[in-house]
Design a protein around this motif. Structure first.
Motif, mmCIF file in Angstrom:
data_model
loop_
_atom_site.group_PDB
_atom_site.id
_atom_site.type_symbol
_atom_site.label_atom_id
_atom_site.label_comp_id
_atom_site.label_asym_id
_atom_site.label_seq_id
_atom_site.Cartn_x
_atom_site.Cartn_y
_atom_site.Cartn_z
ATOM 1 N N THR A 282 127.343 122.047 154.152
ATOM 2 C CA THR A 282 127.144 121.187 152.987
ATOM 3 C C THR A 282 128.369 120.307 152.764
ATOM 4 O OG1 THR A 282 125.761 122.893 151.976
ATOM 5 C CG2 THR A 282 126.626 121.187 150.514
ATOM 6 N N LEU A 283 129.554 120.833 153.060
ATOM 7 C CA LEU A 283 130.802 120.097 152.877
ATOM 8 C C LEU A 283 131.379 119.602 154.191
ATOM 9 C CD1 LEU A 283 133.149 119.112 151.135
ATOM 10 C CD2 LEU A 283 134.122 121.435 151.276
ATOM 11 N N PHE A 284 131.514 120.494 155.178
ATOM 12 C CA PHE A 284 132.136 120.151 156.461
ATOM 13 C C PHE A 284 131.187 120.500 157.596
ATOM 14 C CE2 PHE A 284 136.287 121.243 154.170
ATOM 15 C CZ PHE A 284 136.545 119.910 153.861
ATOM 16 N N SER A 285 130.893 119.533 158.459
ATOM 17 C CA SER A 285 130.047 119.758 159.621
ATOM 18 C C SER A 285 130.675 120.802 160.549
ATOM 19 C CB SER A 285 129.859 118.443 160.388
ATOM 20 O OG SER A 285 129.315 118.664 161.676
ATOM 21 N N SER A 286 129.830 121.560 161.254
ATOM 22 C CA SER A 286 130.343 122.535 162.217
ATOM 23 C C SER A 286 131.029 121.864 163.400
ATOM 24 C CB SER A 286 129.199 123.428 162.717
ATOM 25 O OG SER A 286 128.209 122.642 163.373
ATOM 26 N N ASP A 287 130.776 120.581 163.629
ATOM 27 C CA ASP A 287 131.433 119.833 164.703
ATOM 28 C C ASP A 287 132.747 119.196 164.255
ATOM 29 O OD1 ASP A 287 129.731 120.379 166.735
ATOM 30 O OD2 ASP A 287 128.665 118.465 166.716
ATOM 31 N N LEU A 288 133.064 119.271 162.966
ATOM 32 C CA LEU A 288 134.246 118.597 162.444
ATOM 33 C C LEU A 288 135.523 119.347 162.827
ATOM 34 C CD1 LEU A 288 135.340 116.303 160.564
ATOM 35 C CD2 LEU A 288 135.190 117.966 158.691
ATOM 36 N N ASN A 289 136.501 118.614 163.329
ATOM 37 C CA ASN A 289 137.833 119.148 163.575
ATOM 38 C C ASN A 289 138.828 118.470 162.635
ATOM 39 O OD1 ASN A 289 137.620 121.027 166.002
ATOM 40 N ND2 ASN A 289 136.585 119.209 166.760
#
Length: 586
Positions: A282-289
């Motif tokens: 909801t806040l941070f994508s699982s692909d986000l670094n």
């Protein structure tokens, strides 16, 4: 493997040959006298050098053996001296004449010679095995501290759009590209770039590949580098759409980091690394670094059933250009954007079946809100305005936006002055993020319940309108009015999810099913960093999602997901998304 075999054979040959050379030197006084060599060079040393010159041994391995050979030669000389001391005294008085320069080589029995040969061979092979360069099925010591990890995913995706959707959804990232979009209808009759909102997209094949190399430099210091696919530089997706005329696909540097662990419970990480916070998509994508530095602690308390954890993060989001404005002598002061994050949480193992995890975080997105520029006379040749830097580096859709440029009108023709505009975020973002998880078992299988609530503490509608000076351009009710009374937004978001079965399939036969609901108001969080699948990314979205996974082999599984979403406020936008995937990791 071939090199290891070659080294092993060389070490064995060298051990045998060195023993023969040493024993041959002891065979007779006459041979020893004629085999003179430079001082300090034994038969073993000459043999090693010969193997190095012939290419049988590489330089580094040969030098290691040379040192060993010299040590063994010294040991052999010591044995000779001991044997000479034990020789019968009658030998010297029995008529054997010793001339100056002659070398006395006492007799060495076959048993002693066999013992010397076996000891030399055993010591050389033991050293080779310990260093990992001559033992079968062994690898060098340094390679044991490096691991390679990766995953591959192939996806078929279909998106269905309602025929009643608004067909005027502006593509805001495209709006902000180049020199801006001219909003003066007298000088530009074209529409800005628009998103597809009504035409279905069926059976698009997409893929993702990630490959990482991670090194344990020491017990405390680690490093990692990971490459990933991706259609563009989006921070929230590493998925590549296939096709494109069968062209080659892009590879991006997805991670690069160093970490140091001074104690068992504290770790510092710097560079570009995976999400250090406990959060949901909801806040941070699982692909986000994340770029920057992070400090993480994780400590189990004395009773062993409770552990506490936390994270501090200093994340640079964007630096202003060193050369802005590019065609002016006086440059702008630095205007940098940051994310400051702090989180604390705990895990509690209630019993053998039930465990809880809770976390609270505060995220302050500094200097990310838009600012109206000072008046800029673009008609007179200026190539920029003072707050062009306030454009988001990346955004999806949903946040309330404002015009950034205060463009001065040409006094000679004010109505026909082009007004190329950029947009920025109208709201500040200071988030409180609450996460809760309960793991239990039902009917012999795992059940996981996740809940997430986010509140933007900086959301203030009046402050947004004051900041924009009347330049708010979206999230209105649809009547055509653009007043504060017609404005519709909000600062809250939440999600609920239940997962039954193995949350992460790993072994053959593992499975799970899941169901959940999300609601994200337009200004609850920045729209540029969350899941790019739910409502095609961003905020101002609500809806359900379902999913299931089944592992057909070790670390290989199928997944299916379906979501049905629509807007929270404003013009209608309903999207159904179906994804069918085959995943594998190694």
């Amino acid at each position: 493997m071939n090199q290891s075999k070659t080294l092993r054979r060389s070490a064995q040959s060298l051990a045998a040959a060195s023993a023969l050379a040493l024993l041959g030197a002891m065979g007779s006084a006459a041979h020893a006298q004629t085999a003179a060599a430079p001082a300090g060079d034994s038969a073993m040393v000459r043999l090693v050098r010969g193997l190095m010159q012939s290419g049988t041994l590489s330089k580094d391995v040969g030098e290691a053996l040379l040192a060993q050979a010299q040590t063994e030669a010294m040991a052999a000389q010591q044995l000779q001296r001991q044997a000479a001391a034990a020789a019968p005294a009658a030998t010297a008085g029995g008529g054997l004449r010793v001339e100056p320069g002659d070398v006395r080589v006492p007799y060495i029995s076959q048993t002693v010679r066999d013992q010397i040969r076996d000891e030399v061979k055993g010591q050389v092979m033991a050293q080779a095995k310990s260093e990992g360069w001559a033992a079968p099925n062994e690898t060098p010591e340094w390679s044991k501290r490096i691991r390679v990890e990766g995953d591959v995913r192939v996806r078929n995706e279909s998106r269905s759009y309602s025929g009643g959707n608004s067909n005027i959804e502006i593509n805001w990232p495209a709006f902000n590209e180049g020199n801006g979009f001219d909003v003066n209808n007298n000088t530009n009759l074209a529409l800005p770039s628009l998103l597809n909102t009504r035409q279905d997209r069926r059976n698009q094949f997409r893929a993702r590949a990630r490959l990482g190399i991670f090194a344990d430099i020491s017990d405390q210091t680690k490093a990692g580098i990971r490459l990933a696919s991706g259609s563009d530089g989006s921070p929230v997706s590493t998925t590549q759409t296939l096709g494109g005329g069968l062209s080659k696909k892009n590879v991006w540097l997805d991670q690069m980091w160093l970490s140091y662990q001074p104690t068992e419970w504290l770790t510092f990480t710097g560079g570009r690394f995976g999400n250090p916070f406990v959060s949901t998509e909801t806040l941070f994508s699982s692909d986000l670094n994340f770029d920057g530095i992070a400090a993480q602690f994780d400590k189990t308390l004395a009773n062993k059933d409770i552990s506490v954890f936390g994270t501090l993060g200093l994340i640079p989001l964007e630096y202003s250009s060193d050369s802005f404005p590019s065609r002016q002598q006086d440059k702008m002061a630095s205007e940098n954007k940051w994310l400051l994050g702090a989180q604390a949480g705990a895990r509690w193992k209630l019993d053998s079946v039930n465990s809880l995890r809770g976390a609270i975080a505060y995220y302050d997105f500094k200097n990310t809100e838009g600012k109206v520029s000072t008046p800029c006379a673009l008609y007179a040749g200026a190539d920029s305005c003072s707050t062009d830097w306030a454009r988001p580096a990346f955004m999806q859709k949903g946040n309330t936006l404002m015009l950034l440029r205060d463009i001065a009108l040409n006094p000679l023709d004010p109505g026909n002055t082009p007004q190329p505009q950029y947009v920025g975020l109208a709201s500040k973002f200071q988030l409180v993020d609450l996460n809760f998880r309960w793991d239990t078992r039902v009917a012999g299988n795992a059940l996981r319940l996740d809940a997430n609530f986010i509140r933007n503490m900086a959301y203030d509608k009046s402050e947004m309108f004051a900041r924009a000076r009347g330049g708010i351009i979206n999230n209105f009710g649809g009547s055509g009015a653009t007043t504060e009374a017609d404005f519709q937004s909000g600062g809250n978001a939440y999600s609920l999810q239940a997962t039954y079965g193995k949350p992460t399939p790993a072994a053959r036969g593992d499975w799970n099913v899941l169901a959940g609901y999300k609601r994200i108001e337009p200004d609850a969080l920045p729209d540029g960093f969350n899941d790019s699948t739910f409502h095609q990314g961003g905020t101002n979205a609500k809806g359900y999602f379902l999913g299931a996974s089944y592992a057909i082999d070790k670390n290989a599984w199928f997944t299916g997901r379906w979501s049905a979403t629509k807007q929270v406020f404003g013009a209608p936008l309903a999207i159904d998304t179906l994804q069918l995937e085959f995943n594998a990791r190694f």
